[in-house]
Design a protein around this motif. Structure first.
Motif, PDB file in Angstrom:
ATOM      1  N   MET A  82     -11.490  34.820 -21.478  1.00 37.76           N
ATOM      2  CA  MET A  82     -12.338  33.952 -20.663  1.00 37.76           C
ATOM      3  C   MET A  82     -13.786  34.422 -20.738  1.00 37.76           C
ATOM      4  O   MET A  82     -14.072  35.574 -21.054  1.00 37.76           O
ATOM      5  N   SER A  83     -14.704  33.506 -20.432  1.00 39.77           N
ATOM      6  CA  SER A  83     -16.115  33.871 -20.472  1.00 39.77           C
ATOM      7  C   SER A  83     -16.433  34.867 -19.360  1.00 39.77           C
ATOM      8  O   SER A  83     -15.742  34.949 -18.357  1.00 39.77           O
ATOM      9  N   GLN A  84     -17.483  35.610 -19.561  1.00 45.57           N
ATOM     10  CA  GLN A  84     -17.854  36.684 -18.646  1.00 45.57           C
ATOM     11  C   GLN A  84     -18.162  36.132 -17.251  1.00 45.57           C
ATOM     12  O   GLN A  84     -18.847  35.133 -17.083  1.00 45.57           O
ATOM     13  N   ARG A  85     -17.605  36.813 -16.215  1.00 44.32           N
ATOM     14  CA  ARG A  85     -17.879  36.441 -14.823  1.00 44.32           C
ATOM     15  C   ARG A  85     -18.988  37.317 -14.268  1.00 44.32           C
ATOM     16  O   ARG A  85     -19.019  38.527 -14.521  1.00 44.32           O
ATOM     17  N   ILE A  86     -19.877  36.706 -13.506  1.00 43.36           N
ATOM     18  CA  ILE A  86     -20.964  37.445 -12.850  1.00 43.36           C
ATOM     19  C   ILE A  86     -20.548  37.688 -11.402  1.00 43.36           C
ATOM     20  O   ILE A  86     -20.155  36.741 -10.705  1.00 43.36           O
ATOM     21  N   PRO A  87     -20.566  38.936 -10.924  1.00 47.72           N
ATOM     22  CA  PRO A  87     -20.109  39.225  -9.561  1.00 47.72           C
ATOM     23  C   PRO A  87     -20.862  38.399  -8.523  1.00 47.72           C
ATOM     24  O   PRO A  87     -22.071  38.180  -8.624  1.00 47.72           O
ATOM     25  N   GLU A  88     -20.132  37.969  -7.525  1.00 45.12           N
ATOM     26  CA  GLU A  88     -20.721  37.157  -6.466  1.00 45.12           C
ATOM     27  C   GLU A  88     -21.837  37.907  -5.749  1.00 45.12           C
ATOM     28  O   GLU A  88     -22.846  37.308  -5.355  1.00 45.12           O
ATOM     29  N   GLU A  89     -21.681  39.230  -5.601  1.00 40.96           N
ATOM     30  CA  GLU A  89     -22.660  40.018  -4.853  1.00 40.96           C
ATOM     31  C   GLU A  89     -24.032  40.027  -5.510  1.00 40.96           C
ATOM     32  O   GLU A  89     -25.058  40.269  -4.856  1.00 40.96           O
ATOM     33  N   SER A  90     -24.078  39.786  -6.823  1.00 39.04           N
ATOM     34  CA  SER A  90     -25.362  39.824  -7.525  1.00 39.04           C
ATOM     35  C   SER A  90     -26.125  38.505  -7.421  1.00 39.04           C
ATOM     36  O   SER A  90     -27.259  38.415  -7.897  1.00 39.04           O
TER      37      SER A  90
ATOM     38  N   TYR B 156     -20.827  30.041 -18.478  1.00 38.21           N
ATOM     39  CA  TYR B 156     -20.557  29.153 -19.604  1.00 38.21           C
ATOM     40  C   TYR B 156     -19.716  27.948 -19.181  1.00 38.21           C
ATOM     41  O   TYR B 156     -19.899  26.844 -19.690  1.00 38.21           O
ATOM     42  N   ALA B 157     -18.794  28.163 -18.242  1.00 32.94           N
ATOM     43  CA  ALA B 157     -17.976  27.049 -17.753  1.00 32.94           C
ATOM     44  C   ALA B 157     -18.810  26.081 -16.923  1.00 32.94           C
ATOM     45  O   ALA B 157     -18.642  24.860 -17.007  1.00 32.94           O
ATOM     46  N   LEU B 158     -19.726  26.619 -16.103  1.00 32.97           N
ATOM     47  CA  LEU B 158     -20.544  25.768 -15.235  1.00 32.97           C
ATOM     48  C   LEU B 158     -21.673  25.094 -16.003  1.00 32.97           C
ATOM     49  O   LEU B 158     -22.003  23.928 -15.748  1.00 32.97           O
ATOM     50  N   TYR B 159     -22.234  25.792 -16.970  1.00 31.94           N
ATOM     51  CA  TYR B 159     -23.456  25.303 -17.604  1.00 31.94           C
ATOM     52  C   TYR B 159     -23.249  23.981 -18.337  1.00 31.94           C
ATOM     53  O   TYR B 159     -24.142  23.127 -18.356  1.00 31.94           O
ATOM     54  N   LYS B 160     -22.077  23.805 -18.953  1.00 29.87           N
ATOM     55  CA  LYS B 160     -21.897  22.579 -19.735  1.00 29.87           C
ATOM     56  C   LYS B 160     -21.966  21.325 -18.872  1.00 29.87           C
ATOM     57  O   LYS B 160     -22.172  20.224 -19.379  1.00 29.87           O
ATOM     58  N   HIS B 161     -21.821  21.489 -17.541  1.00 23.00           N
ATOM     59  CA  HIS B 161     -21.915  20.342 -16.634  1.00 23.00           C
ATOM     60  C   HIS B 161     -23.326  20.116 -16.111  1.00 23.00           C
ATOM     61  O   HIS B 161     -23.595  19.063 -15.527  1.00 23.00           O
ATOM     62  N   VAL B 162     -24.222  21.082 -16.283  1.00 23.73           N
ATOM     63  CA  VAL B 162     -25.531  20.987 -15.623  1.00 23.73           C
ATOM     64  C   VAL B 162     -26.690  21.266 -16.568  1.00 23.73           C
ATOM     65  O   VAL B 162     -27.823  21.409 -16.118  1.00 23.73           O
ATOM     66  N   SER B 163     -26.433  21.324 -17.875  1.00 28.02           N
ATOM     67  CA  SER B 163     -27.471  21.758 -18.814  1.00 28.02           C
ATOM     68  C   SER B 163     -28.697  20.859 -18.805  1.00 28.02           C
ATOM     69  O   SER B 163     -29.816  21.324 -19.056  1.00 28.02           O
TER      70      SER B 163
ATOM     71  N   ALA C 248     -13.188  25.030 -27.672  1.00 26.92           N
ATOM     72  CA  ALA C 248     -12.213  25.778 -26.868  1.00 26.92           C
ATOM     73  C   ALA C 248     -12.341  27.275 -27.138  1.00 26.92           C
ATOM     74  O   ALA C 248     -12.236  28.091 -26.214  1.00 26.92           O
ATOM     75  N   HIS C 249     -12.590  27.647 -28.376  1.00 24.59           N
ATOM     76  CA  HIS C 249     -12.768  29.068 -28.701  1.00 24.59           C
ATOM     77  C   HIS C 249     -14.028  29.623 -28.042  1.00 24.59           C
ATOM     78  O   HIS C 249     -14.037  30.753 -27.550  1.00 24.59           O
ATOM     79  N   LYS C 250     -15.070  28.796 -27.993  1.00 22.89           N
ATOM     80  CA  LYS C 250     -16.312  29.249 -27.354  1.00 22.89           C
ATOM     81  C   LYS C 250     -16.082  29.592 -25.887  1.00 22.89           C
ATOM     82  O   LYS C 250     -16.652  30.558 -25.362  1.00 22.89           O
ATOM     83  N   ASP C 251     -15.227  28.819 -25.218  1.00 21.10           N
ATOM     84  CA  ASP C 251     -14.972  29.049 -23.796  1.00 21.10           C
ATOM     85  C   ASP C 251     -14.240  30.372 -23.538  1.00 21.10           C
ATOM     86  O   ASP C 251     -14.212  30.853 -22.403  1.00 21.10           O
ATOM     87  N   THR C 252     -13.633  30.956 -24.577  1.00 17.70           N
ATOM     88  CA  THR C 252     -12.917  32.224 -24.396  1.00 17.70           C
ATOM     89  C   THR C 252     -13.816  33.434 -24.622  1.00 17.70           C
ATOM     90  O   THR C 252     -13.385  34.563 -24.389  1.00 17.70           O
ATOM     91  N   LEU C 253     -15.045  33.200 -25.098  1.00 20.15           N
ATOM     92  CA  LEU C 253     -15.925  34.319 -25.455  1.00 20.15           C
ATOM     93  C   LEU C 253     -16.724  34.785 -24.244  1.00 20.15           C
ATOM     94  O   LEU C 253     -17.076  33.988 -23.373  1.00 20.15           O
ATOM     95  N   SER C 254     -17.024  36.070 -24.228  1.00 16.04           N
ATOM     96  CA  SER C 254     -17.841  36.634 -23.151  1.00 16.04           C
ATOM     97  C   SER C 254     -19.144  37.219 -23.661  1.00 16.04           C
ATOM     98  O   SER C 254     -20.079  37.423 -22.890  1.00 16.04           O
ATOM     99  N   ASP C 255     -19.221  37.473 -24.953  1.00  9.99           N
ATOM    100  CA  ASP C 255     -20.436  38.046 -25.536  1.00  9.99           C
ATOM    101  C   ASP C 255     -21.454  36.934 -25.790  1.00  9.99           C
ATOM    102  O   ASP C 255     -21.157  35.992 -26.548  1.00  9.99           O
ATOM    103  N   PRO C 256     -22.631  36.978 -25.175  1.00 13.03           N
ATOM    104  CA  PRO C 256     -23.622  35.900 -25.369  1.00 13.03           C
ATOM    105  C   PRO C 256     -23.985  35.668 -26.829  1.00 13.03           C
ATOM    106  O   PRO C 256     -24.183  34.528 -27.249  1.00 13.03           O
ATOM    107  N   GLU C 257     -24.080  36.727 -27.610  1.00 14.60           N
ATOM    108  CA  GLU C 257     -24.436  36.563 -29.020  1.00 14.60           C
ATOM    109  C   GLU C 257     -23.325  35.854 -29.785  1.00 14.60           C
ATOM    110  O   GLU C 257     -23.588  35.034 -30.661  1.00 14.60           O
ATOM    111  N   ALA C 258     -22.079  36.187 -29.455  1.00 11.75           N
ATOM    112  CA  ALA C 258     -20.948  35.517 -30.111  1.00 11.75           C
ATOM    113  C   ALA C 258     -20.930  34.036 -29.751  1.00 11.75           C
ATOM    114  O   ALA C 258     -20.641  33.171 -30.589  1.00 11.75           O
TER     115      ALA C 258
ATOM    116  N   VAL D 181     -21.234  30.733 -32.344  1.00  8.88           N
ATOM    117  CA  VAL D 181     -20.286  29.617 -32.387  1.00  8.88           C
ATOM    118  C   VAL D 181     -21.012  28.295 -32.147  1.00  8.88           C
ATOM    119  O   VAL D 181     -20.745  27.295 -32.819  1.00  8.88           O
ATOM    120  N   GLU D 182     -21.953  28.270 -31.213  1.00 10.57           N
ATOM    121  CA  GLU D 182     -22.692  27.037 -30.921  1.00 10.57           C
ATOM    122  C   GLU D 182     -23.506  26.575 -32.115  1.00 10.57           C
ATOM    123  O   GLU D 182     -23.697  25.371 -32.319  1.00 10.57           O
TER     124      GLU D 182
END
Length: 706
Positions: A1-9, A194-201, A270-280, A284-285
Motif C-alpha cells: 500500500m502507499s505510504q501513510r502519513i501519521p495523523e499526529e503530523s 496517493y489514494a486521496l490525491y487522485k480525487h482532488v488533483s 493498480a501497481h502504482k497504488d501499491t507503491l510507497s516510494d515517491p520516486e517509484a 510509473v506515472e
C-alpha cells in the motif's frame, strides 16, 4: 500500500488563507520575487482562489513596504437616490485612469478580473479597447492580473505581463499540509496521499478545504470507500458522472482488446497504488499514456470501452462530439476545448472522449473548412502538454478512419496508445449475444444462439455493412419487443431470430420465373463451392433479396486460414464466381444480367494473379507489372508484353470457367435438387442441405520408401 502519513503530523486547524500559503509556497515566492524586481505578473487561478492568493501576496510584501491598489470595478459609495449605479466596467475604467495618471507613490495595481476585458472567444470587448491604452500609458506601473483558466486573454493584454504563473489544482507533495487531523480520521488511520490525491488533483486549495470539511461519517472506518465516494460526488460538476460499466462483465467478447487495456493501463495504475516510494511512483506515472486512440468501424464499442476504463478508475467521463466543438466564430472552437479540459481537471480522475476526432484533427493539407481545425489541434496539444504527471486525466479520441488523422497527433508522447476495435468475430458475437440474452430475459435456446452467431457473421440485410456490437444489441432488443408484444413465455428459437432480422425488410417481390433464375444462379455458386478443395464451408443460401443490391447470395463460414492466401484459393474463387453463370446456361438455356458483378470480380482476381502476384503460368515473367495507384505504368509496356498478359488473364478465366461448367454438368442432379429446395424454402442454412454435401474424399497415401 502507499505510504501513510501519521495523523499526529497533520495540522489541527487550517484557515483558507493558511491553506493557500501551505498549498502554493513556491508559486507565492516566484510572484513576490517578480514583483520586487518590478515585473508585472499574470496569475492564472480559479475565481474563488483569487482573493485569498492576493491577500497572501499582500501580507508577504508588506514587510518590504509595498502597497497594493485593488481595482475590481466596485465603488465603496452608494449612488445618490434616483441615480442609476454605474456599470462595473465603467467604474473600472475610471479607477484605472486615476491609478495611472494620479499615482504619486509606488504601488502595485491589482486587476482581479482580467476576463472582464475579454469576450468568450478571447477577443477584446468594446470597453476593453478603452482600457488597453491606459494599461500601456505608464511603463513604470507594476501590475498583478488574475486570469480565470476558463477564459483566454488577448495577446495585447498578455504581453503586458512578462512573468506568468499558473495555479491549477494542488501538487501532490503539498496535500499533507491541506488536511486536518479531524478530516483525516474520516479516511481511516493515517493519510494516504496517493489514494486521496487522485480525487482532488484539479481542485484549488480553497475549494479543497471546503470539500474536506463537509465529509461526514464515523472516525477510523473499517471501509473508507464511503468517504471517498462523498469526495468523488462533490467533485463531479455539471453533468459529469462516473459510469457503472464493468470491463469484463458488461462488454462481451474482445478478449485481446480487454487484455491490452487491462495490462497497459489498469494494471499499471493498480501497481502504482501499491507503491510507497515517491520516486517509484513518479517513474510509473511517466509510463502512462495520457492520449489514446480507439479506432475501428462504427458501432463496435469504442466509446463503450472508454467508459468501462473510466468505471474501473472511478473516473468521470466527458463524451464530446468533434463536429459540435467547431464554431463559425473566431476563437470560439479553441475556447470550447479549453473549457472541456478545465472541467476535466476539476473533476479528476477523468477521461475526455473526443468522438469523431478526425472531424477536426485530420492530416494537415486535407482541411476543407475554414481552417479552424489546425488551431483546434494546436489547442488540444497545448492542453494535453499542460497536465502534471500525477494528474489522472486521460484523453481518448475515437475514429473510424485512423489513417486520416494528423501524424503529429500519433507520435509518442501524444496519442501514443492506439487500440483497434474491429468487427466482432464469432466468439465475440456469441459473448455479446449471451450478455443481452441474460439482461433482456430472452431465454434463447442453444440452437437459437448458434443460429444468431452464424446469421450475424455476414452483412446486415438491407445495408451491406457487417454486423457490429450495436447491430447485435438492436437484434436482441427487437427480440425482446416481439416477446413483449406477443406475451411469449417460452424460449426464443432460431425462427424467432430470423423473424426479428427480416420481418420488416423491404424485399423485392419476385415472380416465379425470377425466383427460378435466382435460385439456379445461387445453386450454381454453391455446388461449385462444394467441389472446390479450397472453398470455405457454406453457412447459408438465400434468394430473398437479403443484401442491398443483391437478389440472392451464398454466405460462407469464416475461412480456416485467414492470413495466408494461396494460388489455389484464388483459382477456386474464380471457379465459384463462374458457377452462377454456368448454371443458368446449363439449366435455363439463357443468361441473366446477374453475373455482371461475378465477372467483374473474377476478372480482377485473374488480373491480380497475372500482373501483381507473378502467378500467370508459363510464358509470363515472374514480376509485378502493375502497382496499385500506378495505372499509367501499364501503358508504358510494349504491345507484345501487354498481349502476353492479356492472353494469360484470358487463359486463367477460360480454364476456371470450363472447370465450373464440368462440375455443374457432372453434378447436374445436385444442382437441380438444391435449386428446387431453394425455391421451396427461400432460405437454407447448412443443416437444410447437408444431404447434398458430397462425402469427403480420403487423402491419397504416399508410397512407402525403400
Amino acid at each position: 500500500m502507499s505510504q501513510r502519513i501519521p495523523e499526529e503530523s497533520l495540522p489541527t486547524e487550517l484557515s483558507p488563507f493558511a491553506a493557500v500559503e501551505a498549498a502554493y509556497p513556491a508559486e507565492l515566492n516566484r510572484v513576490c520575487e517578480a514583483l520586487l524586481r518590478g515585473l508585472p505578473v499574470m496569475v492564472e487561478a480559479d475565481k474563488e482562489l483569487t482573493p485569498y492568493f492576493y491577500k497572501c501576496l499582500r501580507d508577504r510584501l508588506k514587510k518590504d513596504g509595498k502597497q497594493f491598489l485593488y481595482l475590481d470595478g466596485r465603488t465603496a459609495q452608494e449612488p445618490p437616490p434616483g441615480m442609476p449605479a454605474p456599470s462595473m466596467m465603467a467604474t473600472l475604467i475610471a479607477q484605472l485612469r486615476d491609478a495611472v495618471r494620479g499615482a504619486v507613490r509606488e504601488r502595485i495595481v491589482v486587476l482581479p478580473h482580467l476576463d472582464l476585458l475579454t469576450t468568450s472567444s478571447g477577443g477584446l470587448t468594446s470597453e476593453a479597447r478603452e482600457v488597453i491604452p491606459l494599461l500601456y500609458e505608464n511603463p513604470e506601473m507594476v501590475w498583478v492580473g488574475f486570469k480565470d483558466p476558463s477564459f483566454a486573454v488577448p495577446r495585447v493584454i498578455e504581453n503586458l505581463f512578462p512573468h506568468k504563473e499558473s495555479i491549477l489544482g494542488v501538487g501532490r507533495d503539498r496535500l499533507r499540509y491541506l488536511i486536518t487531523q479531524r478530516e483525516c480520521r474520516k479516511f481511516g488511520r493515517g493519510l494516504q496521499p496517493y489514494a486521496l490525491y487522485k480525487h482532488v488533483s484539479g481542485i484549488n486549495a480553497v475549494r479543497l478545504r471546503r470539500l474536506l470539511g463537509a465529509i461526514t461519517g464515523e472516525d477510523y472506518p473499517a471501509n473508507p470507500k464511503p468517504a471517498y465516494a462523498q469526495l468523488r460526488s462533490a467533485t463531479l460538476t455539471g453533468s459529469l458522472s462516473v459510469p457503472e460499466l464493468e470491463l469484463h462483465a458488461d462488454i462481451g467478447g474482445y478478449a485481446k482488446v480487454k487484455q491490452r487495456l487491462q495490462q497497459e493501463i489498469l494494471d499499471v495504475l493498480a501497481h502504482k497504488d501499491t507503491l510507497s516510494d515517491p520516486e517509484a511512483v513518479k517513474r510509473v506515472e511517466a509510463l502512462l499514456p495520457r492520449g489514446m486512440i480507439f479506432w475501428g468501424p462504427p458501432g463496435t464499442g469504442k466509446t463503450l470501452f472508454a467508459k468501462a476504463m473510466a468505471s474501473s478508475l472511478g473516473a468521470a467521463v466527458q463524451v464530446v462530439s468533434g463536429p459540435e466543438l467547431k464554431s463559425r466564430w473566431v476563437g470560439e472552437s479553441e475556447e470550447n476545448l479549453r473549457q472541456i479540459f478545465v472541467r476535466a481537471r476539476q473533476a479528476a480522475p477523468s477521461i475526455i472522449v473526443f468522438d469523431e476526432l478526425d472531424s477536426f484533427a485530420s492530416a494537415r493539407g486535407t482541411y476543407t473548412g475554414s481552417g479552424v481545425e489546425h488551431s483546434m489541434v494546436n489547442q488540444l496539444l497545448t492542453e494535453m502538454d499542460g497536465f502534471r504527471k500525477e494528474e489522472l486525466v486521460f484523453v481518448v479520441g475515437t475514429t473510424n478512419f485512423v489513417e486520416s488523422l494528423d501524424p503529429a497527433l500519433l507520435r509518442p508522447g501524444r496519442f501514443e496508445f492506439q487500440l483497434c476495435i474491429p468487427y466482432p468475430n464469432s466468439a465475440d458475437r456469441r459473448a455479446i449475444l449471451s450478455i443481452y440474452n441474460q439482461k433482456l430475459g430472452l431465454e434463447m435456446t442453444e440452437r437459437a444462439l448458434d443460429y444468431a452467431v452464424k446469421r450475424t457473421g455476414d452483412r446486415v440485410e438491407g445495408t451491406g455493412t457487417r454486423f457490429s456490437g450495436d447491430h447485435i444489441q438492436a437484434l436482441c432488443r427487437a427480440l425482446a419487443r416481439r416477446r413483449l408484444r406477443e406475451g411469449a413465455q417460452g424460449p426464443t428459437e432460431a425462427v424467432d431470430v430470423e423473424r426479428a432480422l427480416t420481418e420488416f425488410l423491404d424485399r423485392p417481390e419476385l415472380t416465379p420465373m425470377e425466383e427460378r433464375v435466382v435460385a439456379t444462379h445461387e445453386a450454381g455458386h454453391a455446388v461449385c463451392a462444394l467441389f472446390c478443395e479450397h472453398a470455405p464451408a457454406i453457412d447459408r443460401i438465400s434468394i430473398r433479396g437479403d443484401l442491398a443490391g443483391s437478389l440472392g447470395h451464398v454466405q460462407y463460414a469464416d475461412p480456416a486460414h485467414r492470413y495466408v492466401v494461396t494460388r489455389g484459393q484464388l483459382l477456386d474463387s474464380i471457379c465459384m464466381l463462374f458457377g452462377g453463370r454456368e448454371a443458368e446456361a446449363l439449366l435455363l438455356d439463357d443468361l441473366s444480367l446477374g453475373s455482371a458483378h461475378d465477372l467483374e470480380r473474377a476478372t480482377e482476381i485473374a488480373r491480380e494473379l497475372v500482373e501483381d502476384l507473378g502467378m500467370g503460368g508459363d510464358g509470363v515473367p515472374v514480376r509485378r507489372f502493375d502497382a496499385p495507384g500506378r495505372q499509367a505504368d501499364r501503358h508504358a509496356l510494349s504491345d507484345a508484353t501487354r498481349s502476353t498478359l492479356e492472353a494469360a488473364i484470358q487463359e486463367v478465366l477460360a480454364v476456371q470457367r470450363a472447370r465450373a461448367r464440368d462440375i455443374l454438368q457432372r453434378e447436374k442432379e445436385r444442382v437441380v435438387a438444391l435449386r428446387d429446395l431453394l425455391i421451396e424454402r427461400k432460405v437454407l442454412d447448412r443443416e437444410a442441405f447437408t444431404h447434398l454435401v458430397p462425402a469427403p474424399v480420403a487423402p491419397k497415401k504416399e508410397p512407402a520408401l525403400g
